[in-house]
Design a protein around this motif. Structure first.
Motif, PDB file in Angstrom:
ATOM      1  N   SER A 142      34.935  49.179  43.085  1.00  0.00           N
ATOM      2  CA  SER A 142      34.007  48.067  43.295  1.00  0.00           C
ATOM      3  C   SER A 142      34.714  46.733  43.485  1.00  0.00           C
ATOM      4  N   SER A 143      35.946  46.598  43.006  1.00  0.00           N
ATOM      5  CA  SER A 143      36.702  45.356  43.164  1.00  0.00           C
ATOM      6  C   SER A 143      37.328  45.281  44.549  1.00  0.00           C
ATOM      7  N   SER A 144      37.533  44.074  45.028  1.00  0.00           N
ATOM      8  CA  SER A 144      38.147  43.877  46.340  1.00  0.00           C
ATOM      9  C   SER A 144      39.638  43.614  46.174  1.00  0.00           C
ATOM     10  N   PHE A 145      40.463  44.460  46.797  1.00  0.00           N
ATOM     11  CA  PHE A 145      41.911  44.266  46.764  1.00  0.00           C
ATOM     12  C   PHE A 145      42.304  43.029  47.554  1.00  0.00           C
ATOM     13  N   VAL A 146      41.668  42.832  48.700  1.00  0.00           N
ATOM     14  CA  VAL A 146      41.989  41.716  49.589  1.00  0.00           C
ATOM     15  C   VAL A 146      41.677  40.375  48.928  1.00  0.00           C
ATOM     16  N   ASP A 147      40.575  40.326  48.163  1.00  0.00           N
ATOM     17  CA  ASP A 147      40.142  39.081  47.521  1.00  0.00           C
ATOM     18  C   ASP A 147      40.737  38.887  46.134  1.00  0.00           C
ATOM     19  N   HIS A 148      41.579  39.805  45.690  1.00  0.00           N
ATOM     20  CA  HIS A 148      42.254  39.729  44.382  1.00  0.00           C
ATOM     21  C   HIS A 148      41.264  39.609  43.232  1.00  0.00           C
ATOM     22  N   ASP A 149      40.213  40.439  43.253  1.00  0.00           N
ATOM     23  CA  ASP A 149      39.266  40.477  42.139  1.00  0.00           C
ATOM     24  C   ASP A 149      39.979  40.922  40.870  1.00  0.00           C
ATOM     25  N   SER A 150      39.449  40.506  39.727  1.00  0.00           N
ATOM     26  CA  SER A 150      40.020  40.975  38.468  1.00  0.00           C
ATOM     27  C   SER A 150      39.671  42.447  38.292  1.00  0.00           C
ATOM     28  N   LEU A 151      40.509  43.164  37.568  1.00  0.00           N
ATOM     29  CA  LEU A 151      40.321  44.600  37.344  1.00  0.00           C
ATOM     30  C   LEU A 151      40.207  44.878  35.852  1.00  0.00           C
ATOM     31  N   PRO A 152      39.013  44.742  35.287  1.00  0.00           N
ATOM     32  CA  PRO A 152      38.869  44.997  33.852  1.00  0.00           C
ATOM     33  C   PRO A 152      39.036  46.482  33.534  1.00  0.00           C
ATOM     34  N   THR A 153      39.365  46.776  32.299  1.00  0.00           N
ATOM     35  CA  THR A 153      39.494  48.143  31.827  1.00  0.00           C
ATOM     36  C   THR A 153      38.140  48.615  31.334  1.00  0.00           C
TER      37      THR A 153
END
Length: 174
Positions: free
Chosen positions: A87-98
């Motif tokens: 669901s996070s965007s790699f291109v937009d550097h979204d945070s990646l919660p655990t």
């Protein structure tokens, strides 16, 4: 019938694992990162027929086989949890919660909780905040790599929008 199915699955896992390892050896890849969530098939809610097909896929066997082959060929195998990677965007550097921890707010204007900047449009397609269309599986894989990049000292700066929108397909049975 069960014995035949088990033999077919074992053969498929061996072939898939060999293809992954051969690709790593041919391209001088020294680390395999495997995204894995324990209990990911528990309480899957995709409809009765889709659930039946999904829970039959032996991903645990594939993970174990790839780990075994990595050890045999001297390739580093890293298993990491993969929550929010799709669901996070790699291109937009979204945070990646655990998974399980309370996600931090991305910004005050978004309100409470974590929210991705992009969106999965349909199966296999992800739209970033800028409106770029990229492959959803590549986006998830890049985010899984991003979760362990600091720990492993990986440089992900070479991954571009072009890599994510037109992936190279590896045919397992050809």
């Amino acid at each position: 019938m069960t014995e035949r199915r088990n033999r077919l699955l074992r053969d498929a896992m061996n072939k898939a694992g060999r293809k992954v390892i051969q690709h790593c050896l041919d391209n001088r890849i020294g680390t395999v990162v495997f995204g894995w969530n324990k209990g990911q098939k528990d309480s899957a809610n995709m409809g009765a027929k889709t659930n039946q097909k999904f829970v039959q896929i032996p991903t645990g066997r594939l993970k174990d086989r790839i780990a075994q082959l990595c050890e045999q060929y001297g390739i580093r195998f890293v298993e990491t949890e993969e929550s929010y990677s799709s669901s996070s965007s790699f291109v937009d550097h979204d945070s990646l919660p655990t998974f399980g921890e309370k996600p931090v707010r991305a910004s005050v204007s978004e309100g409470e909780g974590w929210q991705a900047s992009g969106k999965r449009v349909k199966r296999g397609l992800y739209r970033t905040a800028q409106g770029w269309l990229i492959n959803a599986d590549c986006n998830g894989a890049a985010n899984i790599g991003r979760k362990v990049a600091m720990m492993l000292g990986l440089d992900l700066s070479g991954i571009s929008r072009g890599d994510l929108s037109a992936p190279l397909r590896l045919k397992l049975w050809s």
